[in-house]
Motif scaffolding. Structure first.
Motif, mmCIF file in Angstrom:
data_model
loop_
_atom_site.group_PDB
_atom_site.id
_atom_site.type_symbol
_atom_site.label_atom_id
_atom_site.label_comp_id
_atom_site.label_asym_id
_atom_site.label_seq_id
_atom_site.Cartn_x
_atom_site.Cartn_y
_atom_site.Cartn_z
ATOM 1 N N THR A 8 -19.963 45.314 -47.770
ATOM 2 C CA THR A 8 -19.179 45.013 -46.568
ATOM 3 C C THR A 8 -17.738 44.703 -46.882
ATOM 4 O OG1 THR A 8 -19.829 42.688 -46.706
ATOM 5 C CG2 THR A 8 -21.206 44.131 -45.348
ATOM 6 N N TRP A 9 -17.219 45.067 -48.067
ATOM 7 C CA TRP A 9 -15.833 44.734 -48.399
ATOM 8 C C TRP A 9 -15.258 45.770 -49.341
ATOM 9 C CZ3 TRP A 9 -15.169 44.013 -53.631
ATOM 10 C CH2 TRP A 9 -16.304 43.702 -54.369
ATOM 11 N N GLU A 48 -7.971 52.694 -40.682
ATOM 12 C CA GLU A 48 -8.598 53.462 -39.608
ATOM 13 C C GLU A 48 -10.057 53.686 -39.966
ATOM 14 O OE1 GLU A 48 -8.143 57.664 -37.119
ATOM 15 O OE2 GLU A 48 -7.156 57.413 -39.051
ATOM 16 N N GLU A 49 -10.937 53.309 -39.068
ATOM 17 C CA GLU A 49 -12.362 53.509 -39.276
ATOM 18 C C GLU A 49 -12.784 54.833 -38.674
ATOM 19 O OE1 GLU A 49 -16.587 51.215 -38.266
ATOM 20 O OE2 GLU A 49 -14.652 50.348 -37.700
ATOM 21 N N GLU A 50 -13.611 55.587 -39.409
ATOM 22 C CA GLU A 50 -14.006 56.907 -38.948
ATOM 23 C C GLU A 50 -14.846 56.799 -37.683
ATOM 24 O OE1 GLU A 50 -16.305 58.792 -41.921
ATOM 25 O OE2 GLU A 50 -17.880 57.265 -41.965
ATOM 26 N N ASP A 51 -14.574 57.742 -36.796
ATOM 27 C CA ASP A 51 -15.305 57.850 -35.526
ATOM 28 C C ASP A 51 -15.115 56.630 -34.631
ATOM 29 O OD1 ASP A 51 -16.277 60.253 -36.495
ATOM 30 O OD2 ASP A 51 -18.110 59.322 -37.301
ATOM 31 N N SER A 52 -14.090 55.808 -34.889
ATOM 32 C CA SER A 52 -13.862 54.653 -34.011
ATOM 33 C C SER A 52 -13.014 55.014 -32.804
ATOM 34 C CB SER A 52 -13.185 53.515 -34.792
ATOM 35 O OG SER A 52 -11.896 53.904 -35.219
ATOM 36 N N GLY A 53 -12.077 55.960 -32.978
ATOM 37 C CA GLY A 53 -11.222 56.371 -31.873
ATOM 38 C C GLY A 53 -10.057 55.456 -31.595
ATOM 39 N N TYR A 54 -9.846 54.398 -32.424
ATOM 40 C CA TYR A 54 -8.746 53.459 -32.190
ATOM 41 C C TYR A 54 -7.531 53.736 -33.069
ATOM 42 C CZ TYR A 54 -12.193 50.724 -29.649
ATOM 43 O OH TYR A 54 -13.144 50.312 -28.767
ATOM 44 N N LYS A 92 -12.763 42.374 -45.565
ATOM 45 C CA LYS A 92 -14.152 41.968 -45.403
ATOM 46 C C LYS A 92 -14.665 42.377 -44.036
ATOM 47 C CE LYS A 92 -13.580 37.945 -48.445
ATOM 48 N NZ LYS A 92 -13.729 36.488 -48.566
ATOM 49 N N ASN A 93 -15.975 42.118 -43.826
ATOM 50 C CA ASN A 93 -16.660 42.410 -42.564
ATOM 51 C C ASN A 93 -16.600 43.897 -42.219
ATOM 52 O OD1 ASN A 93 -17.224 39.640 -42.223
ATOM 53 N ND2 ASN A 93 -15.221 39.317 -41.244
ATOM 54 N N LEU A 94 -16.753 44.750 -43.239
ATOM 55 C CA LEU A 94 -16.797 46.196 -43.026
ATOM 56 C C LEU A 94 -18.249 46.654 -42.924
ATOM 57 C CD1 LEU A 94 -14.062 47.282 -45.602
ATOM 58 C CD2 LEU A 94 -13.778 46.680 -43.189
ATOM 59 N N ARG A 95 -18.398 47.894 -42.497
ATOM 60 C CA ARG A 95 -19.727 48.468 -42.394
ATOM 61 C C ARG A 95 -20.124 49.091 -43.719
ATOM 62 N NH1 ARG A 95 -20.364 52.149 -37.228
ATOM 63 N NH2 ARG A 95 -18.614 53.236 -38.217
ATOM 64 N N ARG A 96 -21.414 49.063 -43.985
ATOM 65 C CA ARG A 96 -21.907 49.581 -45.262
ATOM 66 C C ARG A 96 -21.872 51.105 -45.257
ATOM 67 N NH1 ARG A 96 -28.117 47.851 -43.981
ATOM 68 N NH2 ARG A 96 -28.486 49.396 -42.334
ATOM 69 N N ASN A 97 -21.633 51.661 -46.482
ATOM 70 C CA ASN A 97 -21.667 53.115 -46.705
ATOM 71 C C ASN A 97 -20.824 53.843 -45.656
ATOM 72 O OD1 ASN A 97 -22.406 55.399 -48.159
ATOM 73 N ND2 ASN A 97 -24.268 55.743 -46.962
ATOM 74 N N GLU A 155 -8.352 57.432 -48.643
ATOM 75 C CA GLU A 155 -9.654 57.175 -48.041
ATOM 76 C C GLU A 155 -10.575 56.568 -49.087
ATOM 77 O OE1 GLU A 155 -13.083 59.486 -45.394
ATOM 78 O OE2 GLU A 155 -11.260 60.532 -46.050
ATOM 79 N N TYR A 156 -11.213 55.442 -48.740
ATOM 80 C CA TYR A 156 -12.168 54.776 -49.609
ATOM 81 C C TYR A 156 -13.390 54.404 -48.775
ATOM 82 C CZ TYR A 156 -7.966 54.304 -52.465
ATOM 83 O OH TYR A 156 -6.820 54.564 -53.158
ATOM 84 N N SER A 157 -14.531 54.241 -49.443
ATOM 85 C CA SER A 157 -15.803 53.995 -48.759
ATOM 86 C C SER A 157 -16.472 52.760 -49.343
ATOM 87 C CB SER A 157 -16.746 55.200 -48.885
ATOM 88 O OG SER A 157 -16.166 56.340 -48.312
ATOM 89 N N THR A 158 -17.242 52.079 -48.482
ATOM 90 C CA THR A 158 -18.102 50.994 -48.935
ATOM 91 C C THR A 158 -19.401 51.571 -49.489
ATOM 92 O OG1 THR A 158 -18.984 50.779 -46.707
ATOM 93 C CG2 THR A 158 -17.142 49.362 -47.281
ATOM 94 N N ILE A 159 -20.114 50.804 -50.265
ATOM 95 C CA ILE A 159 -21.338 51.278 -50.892
ATOM 96 C C ILE A 159 -22.518 50.965 -49.987
ATOM 97 C CG2 ILE A 159 -20.366 50.981 -53.205
ATOM 98 C CD1 ILE A 159 -21.957 48.401 -53.453
#
Length: 1038
Positions: A332-333, A357-363, A379-384, A407-411
């Protein structure tokens, strides 16, 4: 001789005053001083001959000492004397004690008191001033009056001060002084060693400025007084200026700084030298830090430099920074870092903004960090999940262009446990097919493999993997028939392996929450020591009366608190807890023994009832279960109806005797037990019926009034009584015994009323009654007292006292005309109507009555009767009374018309005949005070002749009726009409005009004396009536 080097300031004129303090007194080297007396105060002086002189303020009192010493000024506590110098004249001022002093005087040292008693040897005898704050009294407080000592052994000393200033520098000078002492006769005196305190005060603002104490030193002398030297002035040398304050920034650009400073004229170094107080530095680098300092210079030299200050030139917008770099990722981080833009160092003042920018969020891009650090953790991100980032730098000039997007991703996270395996199909002796569902939470990535494990033991951790793969069902073979197995499933993904679920560990023994109640207990427990790798889904509470008894489940749920109901008070119970999850239930906890609170006793049994007599019953009962607390009392509820019983006994006994009951009556009762815990329930109701007995006493016995009696009787010889039938007590009432008078007894049947006859009139009797049935005679009722009425009175004599043509006033008997409240005798007056019947026209206690609305000359018949409460008397004989004839009514004023020179015609309105009587008229003429009858007859007009001209005549007329009676012809006349005025005049002077004559007669009529007198009488009567009405309203009604 003493020297002192004070630290001085700049090139200024300095005034120095030397003050020598002694332990007591105040001595000056001047012979004349002024004592200032404030307004409203009094200055008191004792002269040489002992007299007291009082001087009222405001005033300035000059004081002169022959030997040059200053007389002491005695002040009261709370005040202080001060000496000031104005235009070369010294004054002594008495002020309240305060920390503020006159600017020209030095403050007194703190260790020297303001009010000091003078030494007797240093006091001059004449004059002797005494200060008193009480104005106008002429009396001196004894504590402020100093009695002068004997004139022997007195020595007066003069102190002379010589101040000298030497070695004057720019910031220092040497001060020295000498002390010369001489006596009053001019001889030198030697001083025994004593303590001197020298104080040096300096002022740089003139002799009238504020002096500052800069030096205090002690010396030895025998004098115990205080002396102030003359002022000495000097001027210090010039020197270089003091270091100025640091310059201040007033404006800046990319290539220049504008500075400003304060201070006197001086020289500058390095970038500027001149007399200005501001300067603009040019050709500087943008966004650069510069350190500046300032110094001042004059003809003497240059000062030291000021404090160093740092200023920055204006900069430019930063260049786009490099994209943020990846450091580390979690479920989550994300941790990122970055570097300053090209051309910038880490010391430059920059602020960084990180957009995400979060993918598929539209904001789109949203700012997630804003600060000066070169790294951050989101913090408080979504997994994977993949996120895009960009970075911007910002300074005082603006914000840079964002960097390139990275672009980076959470595990992914570990997957959750799969569902509990279940049997699919039929269970065989050696094989069984099981299936399971994927986990509800896959951790953000697909499940790659499942593991199925089996265990033959119900408790323990001996597990064997029998299957691994991506399928979600498997056939377990090679099993033992009649054997219990445990199965569990786990899974693996990119995030890791799901936790393996086992039953939870044992819980701690439950504990009691708050206070136990008699029939319920609230338990609470904590979670198990281990949850077995899966969340606890439920808890089970088991209860037993003892450890050997069978357990029964009393609660199953997720909350760790429960309330067990339907318990017995004062009992001990055993409780166990075990937790369960997807893998099953864990072991039982340790036993907890908890007792319920003491409760109210159990319900009592049905009481035993025994009839001891017709009015007495003995009630007994047994003691119920006490429920943990000893029974302290019993309550007996008793009544004739089940719904309306009341408590008649409370106590510790197990029996009670109820007395005073009604025979042949059914009673209900029940028993209730009580202990310290409360009140138990009432037991079953017991029923008993008392045996029959004699009737009860008559409770209601009263006397009947005459209108309540069914048959007529004379109340003077009889009394009617009535009663209610009492309770028969199981046997019907067959009769009653009535006792009255001198124990006379009358027996009657089953009735509820009776008339006692043949009694004496106006006699008091005492009456009581008793009922009779087959069992005997009941008790007598309460006694009532009754008195027979007296005999009715005879009719009174009736007579008519006032006759009128419309009414007759009758009177009878002897007594007042108005009714009296205490008069028991009433009268009934009757009159015969036109049908020959006598009707009542009056009934009441009065002795007179006026019969109205009668006809004239008519005979009426009356009779009267007297009655009292005992009855009505007989009617009297018939009386006949006749109304008189009514006189004729008053006629209107006659009309007078002159028809000739000596003839006038008088006419009046005719009057209708009254019954059969004829009407006659009488016309009267009034001239002056003489009244003459000029006509009598039945005509309605008359001609009057032979009257004198120019004379006034008055005519009036009345009507009369003629009738015959036993004595002959009679006449009855009515009242005279109003007078009509007639004035006789000559014919030629008065035209024959009826209208003029009528108008003249009307004018004369208004002047009629009789009418004016009648008007006055009417006004007087109205005034008297109004006064009477006011008196009645005020004194009677109110």
């Amino acid at each position: 001789k003493h020297q002192y080097y004070p630290k001085l300031f700049k090139k200024n004129q300095i005034l120095i005053s030397l003050l020598m303090l002694y332990s007591k007194g105040l001595v000056f080297c001047f012979q004349v001083i002024l004592v200032q007396v404030n307004p409203g105060e009094t200055f008191t002086i004792r002269t040489e001959d002992g007299h007291i002189q009082c001087i009222q303020g405001p005033a300035h009192v000059p004081m002169v000492s022959p030997n040059g010493s200053v007389p002491p000024i005695f002040v009261p506590p709370g005040y202080v004397s001060q000496m000031v110098e104005e235009n070369g004249v010294r004054k002594v001022m008495v002020l309240p004690h305060s920390s503020e002093f006159h600017p020209s005087m030095h403050p007194p040292p703190p260790h020297v008191p303001h009010y000091m008693h003078p030494h007797p040897a240093l006091l001059p005898h004449p004059p002797h001033p005494v200060y008193s704050p009480v104005p106008g009294t002429g009396e001196i407080p004894p504590q402020f009056i100093h009695q002068p000592p004997p004139p022997t052994h007195q020595t007066y000393l003069h102190y002379l001060w010589f101040l000298k200033v030497s070695d004057i520098q720019a910031r220092s000078a040497v001060l020295s002084w000498n002390l010369s002492v001489s006596s009053q006769n001019g001889e030198s005196q030697s001083l025994t060693p004593a303590t001197f305190i020298f104080e040096v005060a300096v002022s740089n603002s003139g002799k009238n400025g504020k002096f500052k104490s800069v030096y205090i030193i002690s010396a030895t002398s025998s004098s115990i007084k205080e002396s102030v030297s003359e002022l000495v002035s000097f001027t210090t040398e010039s020197c270089e200026p003091d270091p100025p304050a640091a310059p201040k920034l007033i404006n800046r650009t990319k290539n220049s700084l504008s500075l400003q400073w304060k201070g006197k004229s001086g020289a500058f170094i390095e970038c500027y030298y001149g007399n200005l107080k501001q300067y603009k530095l040019t050709k500087l680098s943008p966004a650069t830090k510069y350190l500046l300092r300032l110094a001042a210079k004059n003809d003497i030299g240059m000062s030291g430099f000021s404090d160093t200050v740092a200023y920055y030139t204006a900069g430019i917008v930063p260049s786009p920074p490099l994209p943020p770099q990846f450091i580390e990722a979690g479920v989550t981080w994300l941790s990122l870092k970055w570097s300053p833009p090209n051309g910038m160092s880490s010391d430059d003042s920059l602020t960084y903004t990180l957009d995400m920018e979060e993918e598929d969020s539209g904001y789109g891009f949203q700012p997630k960090y804003n600060g000066e650090e070169l790294s951050c953790t989101l913090k408080n991100l979504r997994r994977n999940t993949s996120y895009k980032f960009r970075l911007s730098a910002c300074n005082n000039e603006g914000k840079s262009i964002p960097s390139e997007v990275v672009e980076y991703s959470t595990i992914p996270d570990k997957p959750g446990p799969p569902s509990k395996p279940s049997v699919k199909g039929k269970i065989h002796s050696h094989t069984v097919k099981v299936t399971w569902d994927p986990p509800k939470n896959n951790g953000g990535s697909d499940i790659s493999k499942y593991f199925l494990e089996i265990s033959e033991t119900l408790i323990g951790s001996n597990w064997v993997v029998v299957y691994s793969g991506c399928m979600r069902e498997h056939v377990c073979d090679h099993l033992k028939p009649g054997t219990s197995y445990r199965l569990r499933v786990s899974c693996v993904s990119k995030g890791g392996e799901s936790p393996v679920t086992v039953p939870p560990g044992p819980c701690h023994a439950p504990c009691l929450v708050s206070k136990a109640k008699p029939r319920e207990i609230t338990l609470q427990w904590g979670p198990p020591s281990t949850d077995g790798g899966s969340e606890v889904t439920e808890y089970v509470v088991e209860m037993a009366n003892s450890e050997q008894d069978e357990h029964r489940q009393v609660y199953q749920g997720l909350t760790r608190e429960c309330t067990v109901n339907n318990l017995l008070p004062g009992r001990m119970y055993c409780f166990w807890i075990r937790a369960g999850n997807k893998a099953g239930f864990g072991p039982l906890s340790e036993k907890a023994e908890i007792s319920t609170a003491a409760g109210p006793p159990d319900q009592c049994s049905t009481p035993l009832l025994t009839c001891k007599a017709a009015t007495c019953v003995v009630v007994t009962w047994e003691s119920p279960v006490c429920n943990g607390a000893e029974i302290c009392e019993y309550r007996l509820d008793w009544g004739q109806m089940e719904g309306s019983m009341r408590i008649i006994y409370t106590g510790p006994c197990l029996s009670y005797e109820v007395k005073g009951l009604t025979p042949a009556t059914t009673y209900y009762c029940r028993v209730q037990a009580v202990n310290i815990a409360g009140v138990g329930l009432f037991g079953d109701i017991g029923v008993v019926t008392t045996p029959a007995s004699v009737p009860a006493a008559v409770s209601v016995l009263h006397l009947l009034e005459e209108d309540q009696m069914g048959i007529p009787c004379y109340l003077s010889a009889c009394l009617a009584i009535q009663w209610e039938e009492p309770c028969c007590h199981g046997s019907d009432v067959i009769g009653y015994n009535i006792e009255y008078g001198e124990k006379q007894l009358v027996t009657v049947g089953r009735v509820t009323s009776h008339i006692l006859e043949n009694l004496h009139a106006d006699t008091l009797y005492r009456i009581r009654i008793q009922a009779i049935n087959n069992f005997g005679v009941g008790p007598f009722s309460h006694s009532i007292k009754a008195k027979t009425k007296p005999l009715p009175p005879d009719p009174p004599h009736l007579e008519c006292v006032v006759f009128s043509y419309q009414s007759l006033k009758l009177k009878w008997g002897e007594g007042p005309s108005r009714a009296l409240i205490t008069n028991p005798t009433q009268f009934n007056l009757q009159m015969e109507d036109k049908f020959g019947r006598f009707v009542t026209v009056y009934s009441g206690p009065c002795h007179t009555y006026k019969v109205q609305r009668l006809n004239e000359s008519t005979t009426y018949y009356f009779k009267i009767q007297a009655y009292i409460d005992a009855g009505e008397g007989e009617f009297s004989e018939v009386y006949a009374f006749t109304t008189i004839r009514s006189p004729p009514v008053s006629l209107k004023a006659p009309k007078v018309n002159q028809v000739g020179e000596n003839i006038c015609e008088i006419t009046w309105e005719p009057l209708q005949s009254m019954k059969i009587d004829s009407i006659v008229y009488i016309l009267q003429l009034a001239s002056g005070r003489e009244v003459d009858q000029v006509y009598k007859g039945s005509e309605t007009s008359f001609h009057f002749t032979n009257f004198q001209t120019n004379c006034e005549y008055r005519f009036r007329v009345c009507a009369g009726r003629q009738y015959h009676d036993s004595t002959g012809l009679q006449e009855l006349y009515g009242p005279y009409s109003p007078s009509t005025v007639f004035s006789s005049q000559k014919q030629e002077l008065v035209p024959q005009c009826t209208h003029s004559t009528a108008k003249f007669a009307k004018i004369k009529k208004m002047l009629n004396d009789e009418r004016f007198a009648a008007f006055l009488l009417l006004v007087g009567f109205a005034v008297v009536a109004i006064l009477f009405a006011f008196v009645i309203q005020y004194f009677v009604i109110k």
